[in-house]
Motif scaffolding. Structure first.
Motif, PDB file in Angstrom:
ATOM      1  N   VAL A 119       0.859  -1.181   0.000  1.00  0.00           N
ATOM      2  CA  VAL A 119       0.000   0.000   0.000  1.00  0.00           C
ATOM      3  C   VAL A 119       0.899   1.236   0.000  1.00  0.00           C
ATOM      4  O   VAL A 119       1.826   1.333   0.802  1.00  0.00           O
ATOM      5  CB  VAL A 119      -0.925   0.018   1.231  1.00  0.00           C
ATOM      6  CG1 VAL A 119      -1.609   1.372   1.377  1.00  0.00           C
ATOM      7  CG2 VAL A 119      -1.959  -1.092   1.133  1.00  0.00           C
ATOM      8  N   THR A 120       0.656   2.136  -0.925  1.00  0.00           N
ATOM      9  CA  THR A 120       1.386   3.398  -0.992  1.00  0.00           C
ATOM     10  C   THR A 120       0.459   4.531  -0.576  1.00  0.00           C
ATOM     11  O   THR A 120      -0.705   4.562  -0.986  1.00  0.00           O
ATOM     12  CB  THR A 120       1.905   3.664  -2.417  1.00  0.00           C
ATOM     13  OG1 THR A 120       2.824   2.634  -2.784  1.00  0.00           O
ATOM     14  CG2 THR A 120       2.611   5.003  -2.497  1.00  0.00           C
ATOM     15  N   VAL A 121       0.977   5.430   0.243  1.00  0.00           N
ATOM     16  CA  VAL A 121       0.197   6.586   0.669  1.00  0.00           C
ATOM     17  C   VAL A 121       0.995   7.846   0.343  1.00  0.00           C
ATOM     18  O   VAL A 121       2.107   8.031   0.850  1.00  0.00           O
ATOM     19  CB  VAL A 121      -0.118   6.544   2.178  1.00  0.00           C
ATOM     20  CG1 VAL A 121      -1.056   7.697   2.539  1.00  0.00           C
ATOM     21  CG2 VAL A 121      -0.732   5.210   2.579  1.00  0.00           C
ATOM     22  N   ASP A 122       0.445   8.687  -0.534  1.00  0.00           N
ATOM     23  CA  ASP A 122       1.037  10.003  -0.769  1.00  0.00           C
ATOM     24  C   ASP A 122       0.627  10.888   0.398  1.00  0.00           C
ATOM     25  O   ASP A 122      -0.570  11.058   0.674  1.00  0.00           O
ATOM     26  CB  ASP A 122       0.546  10.584  -2.094  1.00  0.00           C
ATOM     27  CG  ASP A 122       1.130   9.851  -3.287  1.00  0.00           C
ATOM     28  OD1 ASP A 122       2.318   9.481  -3.232  1.00  0.00           O
ATOM     29  OD2 ASP A 122       0.393   9.633  -4.273  1.00  0.00           O
ATOM     30  N   VAL A 123       1.616  11.440   1.085  1.00  0.00           N
ATOM     31  CA  VAL A 123       1.392  12.220   2.305  1.00  0.00           C
ATOM     32  C   VAL A 123       1.933  13.629   2.083  1.00  0.00           C
ATOM     33  O   VAL A 123       3.086  13.798   1.691  1.00  0.00           O
ATOM     34  CB  VAL A 123       2.094  11.563   3.510  1.00  0.00           C
ATOM     35  CG1 VAL A 123       1.971  12.438   4.747  1.00  0.00           C
ATOM     36  CG2 VAL A 123       1.521  10.179   3.774  1.00  0.00           C
ATOM     37  N   ALA A 183       3.227  23.525   9.892  1.00  0.00           N
ATOM     38  CA  ALA A 183       2.320  23.670  11.025  1.00  0.00           C
ATOM     39  C   ALA A 183       1.745  22.335  11.486  1.00  0.00           C
ATOM     40  O   ALA A 183       1.035  22.286  12.494  1.00  0.00           O
ATOM     41  CB  ALA A 183       1.189  24.626  10.667  1.00  0.00           C
ATOM     42  N   GLY A 184       2.033  21.262  10.755  1.00  0.00           N
ATOM     43  CA  GLY A 184       1.561  19.944  11.139  1.00  0.00           C
ATOM     44  C   GLY A 184       0.281  19.492  10.478  1.00  0.00           C
ATOM     45  O   GLY A 184      -0.202  18.384  10.749  1.00  0.00           O
ATOM     46  N   ALA A 224       3.345   8.905  11.712  1.00  0.00           N
ATOM     47  CA  ALA A 224       4.687   8.727  11.154  1.00  0.00           C
ATOM     48  C   ALA A 224       5.221  10.035  10.594  1.00  0.00           C
ATOM     49  O   ALA A 224       6.401  10.372  10.783  1.00  0.00           O
ATOM     50  CB  ALA A 224       4.666   7.655  10.068  1.00  0.00           C
ATOM     51  N   ALA A 225       4.378  10.802   9.907  1.00  0.00           N
ATOM     52  CA  ALA A 225       4.807  12.066   9.317  1.00  0.00           C
ATOM     53  C   ALA A 225       5.246  13.052  10.387  1.00  0.00           C
ATOM     54  O   ALA A 225       6.230  13.790  10.220  1.00  0.00           O
ATOM     55  CB  ALA A 225       3.684  12.655   8.468  1.00  0.00           C
ATOM     56  N   GLN A 226       4.528  13.066  11.494  1.00  0.00           N
ATOM     57  CA  GLN A 226       4.909  13.947  12.595  1.00  0.00           C
ATOM     58  C   GLN A 226       6.222  13.487  13.227  1.00  0.00           C
ATOM     59  O   GLN A 226       7.110  14.304  13.495  1.00  0.00           O
ATOM     60  CB  GLN A 226       3.807  13.979  13.649  1.00  0.00           C
ATOM     61  CG  GLN A 226       4.140  14.852  14.860  1.00  0.00           C
ATOM     62  CD  GLN A 226       3.020  14.909  15.875  1.00  0.00           C
ATOM     63  OE1 GLN A 226       1.883  14.511  15.598  1.00  0.00           O
ATOM     64  NE2 GLN A 226       3.312  15.404  17.069  1.00  0.00           N
ATOM     65  N   ALA A 227       6.361  12.192  13.441  1.00  0.00           N
ATOM     66  CA  ALA A 227       7.575  11.665  14.075  1.00  0.00           C
ATOM     67  C   ALA A 227       8.807  11.920  13.220  1.00  0.00           C
ATOM     68  O   ALA A 227       9.911  12.117  13.750  1.00  0.00           O
ATOM     69  CB  ALA A 227       7.415  10.170  14.344  1.00  0.00           C
ATOM     70  N   LEU A 228       8.638  11.916  11.898  1.00  0.00           N
ATOM     71  CA  LEU A 228       9.767  12.118  10.985  1.00  0.00           C
ATOM     72  C   LEU A 228       9.939  13.585  10.584  1.00  0.00           C
ATOM     73  O   LEU A 228      10.870  13.900   9.833  1.00  0.00           O
ATOM     74  CB  LEU A 228       9.567  11.266   9.729  1.00  0.00           C
ATOM     75  CG  LEU A 228       9.571   9.746   9.946  1.00  0.00           C
ATOM     76  CD1 LEU A 228       9.169   9.027   8.660  1.00  0.00           C
ATOM     77  CD2 LEU A 228      10.930   9.264  10.426  1.00  0.00           C
ATOM     78  N   SER A 229       9.052  14.463  11.057  1.00  0.00           N
ATOM     79  CA  SER A 229       9.102  15.897  10.726  1.00  0.00           C
ATOM     80  C   SER A 229       9.068  16.128   9.210  1.00  0.00           C
ATOM     81  O   SER A 229       9.856  16.896   8.653  1.00  0.00           O
ATOM     82  CB  SER A 229      10.351  16.548  11.331  1.00  0.00           C
ATOM     83  OG  SER A 229      10.343  16.452  12.739  1.00  0.00           O
ATOM     84  N   THR A 258       6.110  27.903  -0.143  1.00  0.00           N
ATOM     85  CA  THR A 258       5.840  29.266  -0.615  1.00  0.00           C
ATOM     86  C   THR A 258       4.942  30.037   0.347  1.00  0.00           C
ATOM     87  O   THR A 258       4.481  31.133   0.005  1.00  0.00           O
ATOM     88  CB  THR A 258       5.192  29.239  -2.008  1.00  0.00           C
ATOM     89  OG1 THR A 258       3.973  28.476  -1.947  1.00  0.00           O
ATOM     90  CG2 THR A 258       6.123  28.626  -3.040  1.00  0.00           C
ATOM     91  N   GLY A 259       4.683  29.461   1.525  1.00  0.00           N
ATOM     92  CA  GLY A 259       3.851  30.153   2.503  1.00  0.00           C
ATOM     93  C   GLY A 259       2.369  30.004   2.278  1.00  0.00           C
ATOM     94  O   GLY A 259       1.575  30.720   2.892  1.00  0.00           O
ATOM     95  N   GLY A 260       1.967  29.069   1.425  1.00  0.00           N
ATOM     96  CA  GLY A 260       0.544  28.848   1.179  1.00  0.00           C
ATOM     97  C   GLY A 260      -0.073  27.920   2.213  1.00  0.00           C
ATOM     98  O   GLY A 260       0.588  27.463   3.149  1.00  0.00           O
ATOM     99  N   GLU A 261      -1.350  27.623   2.039  1.00  0.00           N
ATOM    100  CA  GLU A 261      -2.065  26.728   2.941  1.00  0.00           C
ATOM    101  C   GLU A 261      -2.445  25.449   2.215  1.00  0.00           C
ATOM    102  O   GLU A 261      -2.768  25.469   1.021  1.00  0.00           O
ATOM    103  CB  GLU A 261      -3.333  27.405   3.472  1.00  0.00           C
ATOM    104  CG  GLU A 261      -3.061  28.619   4.360  1.00  0.00           C
ATOM    105  CD  GLU A 261      -4.348  29.196   4.936  1.00  0.00           C
ATOM    106  OE1 GLU A 261      -5.431  28.662   4.612  1.00  0.00           O
ATOM    107  OE2 GLU A 261      -4.262  30.165   5.699  1.00  0.00           O
ATOM    108  N   LEU A 262      -2.415  24.346   2.937  1.00  0.00           N
ATOM    109  CA  LEU A 262      -2.837  23.074   2.355  1.00  0.00           C
ATOM    110  C   LEU A 262      -4.338  23.070   2.117  1.00  0.00           C
ATOM    111  O   LEU A 262      -5.118  23.533   2.954  1.00  0.00           O
ATOM    112  CB  LEU A 262      -2.487  21.908   3.281  1.00  0.00           C
ATOM    113  CG  LEU A 262      -1.023  21.520   3.466  1.00  0.00           C
ATOM    114  CD1 LEU A 262      -0.931  20.196   4.217  1.00  0.00           C
ATOM    115  CD2 LEU A 262      -0.300  21.423   2.139  1.00  0.00           C
ATOM    116  N   GLN A 263      -4.728  22.545   0.987  1.00  0.00           N
ATOM    117  CA  GLN A 263      -6.140  22.297   0.748  1.00  0.00           C
ATOM    118  C   GLN A 263      -6.595  21.164   1.669  1.00  0.00           C
ATOM    119  O   GLN A 263      -5.803  20.301   2.051  1.00  0.00           O
ATOM    120  CB  GLN A 263      -6.361  21.920  -0.714  1.00  0.00           C
ATOM    121  CG  GLN A 263      -6.016  23.030  -1.683  1.00  0.00           C
ATOM    122  CD  GLN A 263      -5.981  22.570  -3.132  1.00  0.00           C
ATOM    123  OE1 GLN A 263      -6.147  21.400  -3.426  1.00  0.00           O
ATOM    124  NE2 GLN A 263      -5.747  23.513  -4.037  1.00  0.00           N
TER     125      GLN A 263
END
Length: 315
Positions: free
Chosen positions: A192-196, A201-202, A238-243, A291-296
């Protein structure tokens, strides 16, 4: 108009990267080790340069020359080797006015060392991990089969060996460096692949898919998109733990016993276009992280099968 240099434009993720950037109004400069006439994706660039191999001493001077001559402001490497070479050069690039669009250097180093990554996640998370040890830590005469042997710094399944029995084990261990080779139990299941995509800001968005058909080096050809809240929460942990910063891909084994974390590839996945087709603009949101934008907001993908095919072009 912002200018970006994208490397390895002949790689699997390049098409969706270039199309997305152009659609968003970027001026896109591309490079690759092959000549422009060999690369259909060169048609999607505003300028192209043939690059030396990233192991070549002229690679970094080449990147510098292109950035200076084209007024490049952002640099997006698409392959593992280039990520490894460019990651320690972040400050030198900033001095040129160029932002390197990958996770931080410590994160890249952690993801590229499979043993250190395992130990870090074991100590900082409750994720289901595959037991991992160096070949040199296996007692003489012990054959922990069935197992997988892989390079500690391996990429794209290169150097991976499966030892289903003692005969295979005895053959492989004669050829492998015991300090640079890892041993893991063989766990059966589908990849299973997950694009993250995660910002500083987390905030974190996850787009999972089952790999139904893939190349030998792990690029998905036919996949099934789906949603699993438990898996998504594990990816966020996992993403948080790996920064993580920006878009990366996590791989898991979906076994009868549940999910097992396999690895983090700190660059775009070869099947990134599937996540776009499932409804989330990973490339656009990756660039927003730099670029200082916000995630959708998170998109919940429908369960459906997606596949890819190839086209022919005159370049």
């Amino acid at each position: 108009m912002k200018t970006i240099l994208v490397t390895a434009i002949g790689s699997f993720s390049a098409d969706i990267a270039l199309r997305s950037l152009r659609q968003a109004g970027w001026r896109v400069i591309g490079c690759d080790i092959y000549p422009r006439q060999w690369l259909a994706n060169s048609l999607l660039t505003d300028g192209f340069y043939q690059a030396p191999l990233c192991a070549d001493p002229d690679y970094l001077p080449f990147i510098r020359r292109v950035c200076e001559s084209e007024g490049v402001q952002f640099l997006l490497p698409l392959t593992d080797l280039e990520v490894d070479v460019l990651s320690p050069c972040r400050q030198q690039l900033l001095e040129l006015g160029v932002t390197l669009c990958i996770s931080g250097e410590a994160t890249i180093a952690l993801c590229r060392d499979k043993l250190t990554c395992f130990e870090h996640l074991r100590a900082s998370t409750g994720l289901p991990l595959i037991p991992t040890r160096r070949l040199s830590d296996v007692a003489p005469g012990e054959a922990p089969v069935p197992c997988v042997l892989k390079p500690r710094d391996g990429r794209s399944s290169q150097g991976l060996h499966k030892a289903p029995d003692a005969r295979h084990w005895d053959f492989f261990i004669q050829e492998l460096d015991p300090d640079k080779t890892l041993v893991q139990p063989m766990i059966e299941g589908r990849i299973v692949t997950v694009d993250v995509v995660r910002d500083a800001a987390g905030h974190c968005v996850c787009m999972p898919r089952r790999e139904l058909q893939r190349t030998l080096n792990g690029a998905g050809l036919t996949v099934e998109t789906f949603w699993d809240e438990q898996l998504v929460q594990m990816c966020r942990e996992a993403a948080q733990a790996l920064s993580i910063t920006g878009c990366v891909n996590f791989e898991w084994i979906d076994s009868p016993q549940g999910y097992y974390f396999l690895e983090c590839n700190p660059r775009f996945s070869g099947g990134l276009a599937f996540s776009h087709l499932a409804g989330y603009a990973c490339v656009e949101n990756h660039m927003a992280c730099f670029t200082g934008g916000e995630l959708q907001p998170q998109v919940i993908p429908q369960q459906r099968v997606l596949t890819r095919k190839y086209h022919e072009y005159s370049v």
